[in-house]
Design a protein around this motif. Structure first.
Motif, short mmCIF file in Angstrom:
data_model
loop_
_atom_site.label_atom_id
_atom_site.label_comp_id
_atom_site.label_asym_id
_atom_site.label_seq_id
_atom_site.Cartn_x
_atom_site.Cartn_y
_atom_site.Cartn_z
N MET A 294 -14.70 22.89 40.05
CA MET A 294 -14.56 23.11 38.62
C MET A 294 -15.90 22.81 37.97
SD MET A 294 -12.01 21.31 35.87
CE MET A 294 -10.59 21.91 36.71
N VAL A 295 -16.24 23.65 37.01
CA VAL A 295 -17.48 23.45 36.26
C VAL A 295 -17.20 23.66 34.77
CG1 VAL A 295 -18.28 25.86 36.45
CG2 VAL A 295 -19.93 24.03 36.13
N GLY A 296 -17.88 22.90 33.95
CA GLY A 296 -17.81 23.06 32.51
C GLY A 296 -19.13 23.58 31.99
N VAL A 297 -19.09 24.69 31.31
CA VAL A 297 -20.29 25.28 30.70
C VAL A 297 -20.11 25.14 29.20
CG1 VAL A 297 -21.68 27.36 30.47
CG2 VAL A 297 -20.50 26.91 32.62
N PHE A 298 -21.12 24.58 28.54
CA PHE A 298 -20.94 24.25 27.13
C PHE A 298 -22.16 24.59 26.28
CE2 PHE A 298 -22.91 20.56 29.01
CZ PHE A 298 -23.83 20.16 28.06
N LEU A 299 -21.89 24.78 25.00
CA LEU A 299 -22.92 24.90 23.97
C LEU A 299 -22.65 23.75 23.00
CD1 LEU A 299 -25.18 26.45 22.44
CD2 LEU A 299 -23.35 27.63 21.22
N SER A 300 -23.67 22.94 22.77
CA SER A 300 -23.48 21.77 21.91
C SER A 300 -24.76 21.50 21.14
CB SER A 300 -23.09 20.56 22.76
OG SER A 300 -22.82 19.46 21.94
N GLY A 301 -24.72 21.75 19.86
CA GLY A 301 -25.89 21.51 19.03
C GLY A 301 -26.08 20.04 18.69
N THR A 302 -24.99 19.34 18.39
CA THR A 302 -25.08 17.95 17.95
C THR A 302 -24.68 16.97 19.04
OG1 THR A 302 -22.81 17.98 17.12
CG2 THR A 302 -24.55 18.59 15.57
N GLY A 303 -24.12 17.46 20.13
CA GLY A 303 -23.68 16.59 21.21
C GLY A 303 -22.18 16.34 21.22
N ASN A 304 -21.49 16.74 20.17
CA ASN A 304 -20.04 16.52 20.10
C ASN A 304 -19.29 17.31 21.16
OD1 ASN A 304 -20.27 14.75 17.95
ND2 ASN A 304 -20.04 16.35 16.42
N THR A 305 -19.62 18.58 21.31
CA THR A 305 -18.94 19.42 22.30
C THR A 305 -19.24 18.93 23.71
OG1 THR A 305 -19.07 21.29 20.79
CG2 THR A 305 -18.59 21.79 23.08
N LYS A 306 -20.48 18.52 23.95
CA LYS A 306 -20.85 17.98 25.27
C LYS A 306 -20.00 16.75 25.58
CE LYS A 306 -24.65 16.02 27.90
NZ LYS A 306 -26.06 15.61 27.88
N HIS A 307 -19.87 15.87 24.64
CA HIS A 307 -19.06 14.66 24.84
C HIS A 307 -17.60 15.02 25.14
CE1 HIS A 307 -17.57 10.59 24.26
NE2 HIS A 307 -16.65 11.08 23.44
N CYS A 308 -17.07 15.95 24.38
CA CYS A 308 -15.66 16.35 24.56
C CYS A 308 -15.42 16.99 25.92
CB CYS A 308 -15.23 17.31 23.45
SG CYS A 308 -15.11 16.53 21.84
N ILE A 309 -16.29 17.88 26.35
CA ILE A 309 -16.07 18.54 27.64
C ILE A 309 -16.26 17.55 28.79
CG2 ILE A 309 -18.39 19.47 27.98
CD1 ILE A 309 -16.97 21.98 29.16
N GLN A 310 -17.16 16.61 28.65
CA GLN A 310 -17.33 15.60 29.69
C GLN A 310 -16.06 14.75 29.83
OE1 GLN A 310 -20.97 13.76 28.35
NE2 GLN A 310 -22.19 14.90 29.84
N LYS A 311 -15.49 14.34 28.71
CA LYS A 311 -14.25 13.57 28.75
C LYS A 311 -13.11 14.40 29.34
CE LYS A 311 -14.87 9.60 26.62
NZ LYS A 311 -14.61 8.33 27.25
N PHE A 312 -13.00 15.65 28.93
CA PHE A 312 -11.95 16.55 29.40
C PHE A 312 -12.05 16.77 30.90
CE2 PHE A 312 -10.27 20.90 30.03
CZ PHE A 312 -8.99 20.71 29.55
N LEU A 313 -13.25 17.07 31.39
CA LEU A 313 -13.43 17.32 32.81
C LEU A 313 -13.20 16.06 33.64
CD1 LEU A 313 -16.47 19.74 32.93
CD2 LEU A 313 -14.08 20.26 33.40
N THR A 314 -13.60 14.92 33.13
CA THR A 314 -13.37 13.67 33.85
C THR A 314 -11.87 13.43 34.04
OG1 THR A 314 -15.41 12.72 32.98
CG2 THR A 314 -13.79 11.18 33.84
N ALA A 315 -11.10 13.77 33.02
CA ALA A 315 -9.65 13.60 33.12
C ALA A 315 -9.03 14.58 34.12
CB ALA A 315 -9.00 13.78 31.75
N LEU A 316 -9.59 15.78 34.23
CA LEU A 316 -9.05 16.79 35.13
C LEU A 316 -9.53 16.62 36.57
CD1 LEU A 316 -9.32 20.07 33.04
CD2 LEU A 316 -7.27 18.77 33.57
#
Length: 72
Positions: free
Chosen positions: A1-23
């Motif tokens: 599994m891989v998460g590909v993200f676009l994050s200008g402020t870092g919020n989306t990066k933080h969210c996808i990291q948390k989401f993927l860690t849970a999965l």
């Protein structure tokens, strides 16, 4: 599994990291701007795409990325 993200402020990066860690604790996050993102997509069957919405729309950078790499 891989998460590909676009994050200008870092919020989306933080969210996808948390989401993927849970999965899947072995999942990897790659920025959409990174050249490694295409290789990561090719190597994985499960892909999570994360991006901020702009007035309920997909950002241009994400739309352009998907169109340019639709055959991957």
């Amino acid at each position: 599994m891989v998460g590909v993200f676009l994050s200008g402020t870092g919020n989306t990066k933080h969210c996808i990291q948390k989401f993927l860690t849970a999965l899947d604790s072995d999942a990897k996050c790659v920025p959409i701007e990174d050249k490694e993102s295409i290789d990561a997509i090719r190597k994985n069957d499960e892909i999570i795409l994360a991006y901020p919405t702009q007035f309920s729309n997909v950002p241009f950078m994400v739309r352009d990325f998907v169109i340019r790499h639709k055959d991957v």
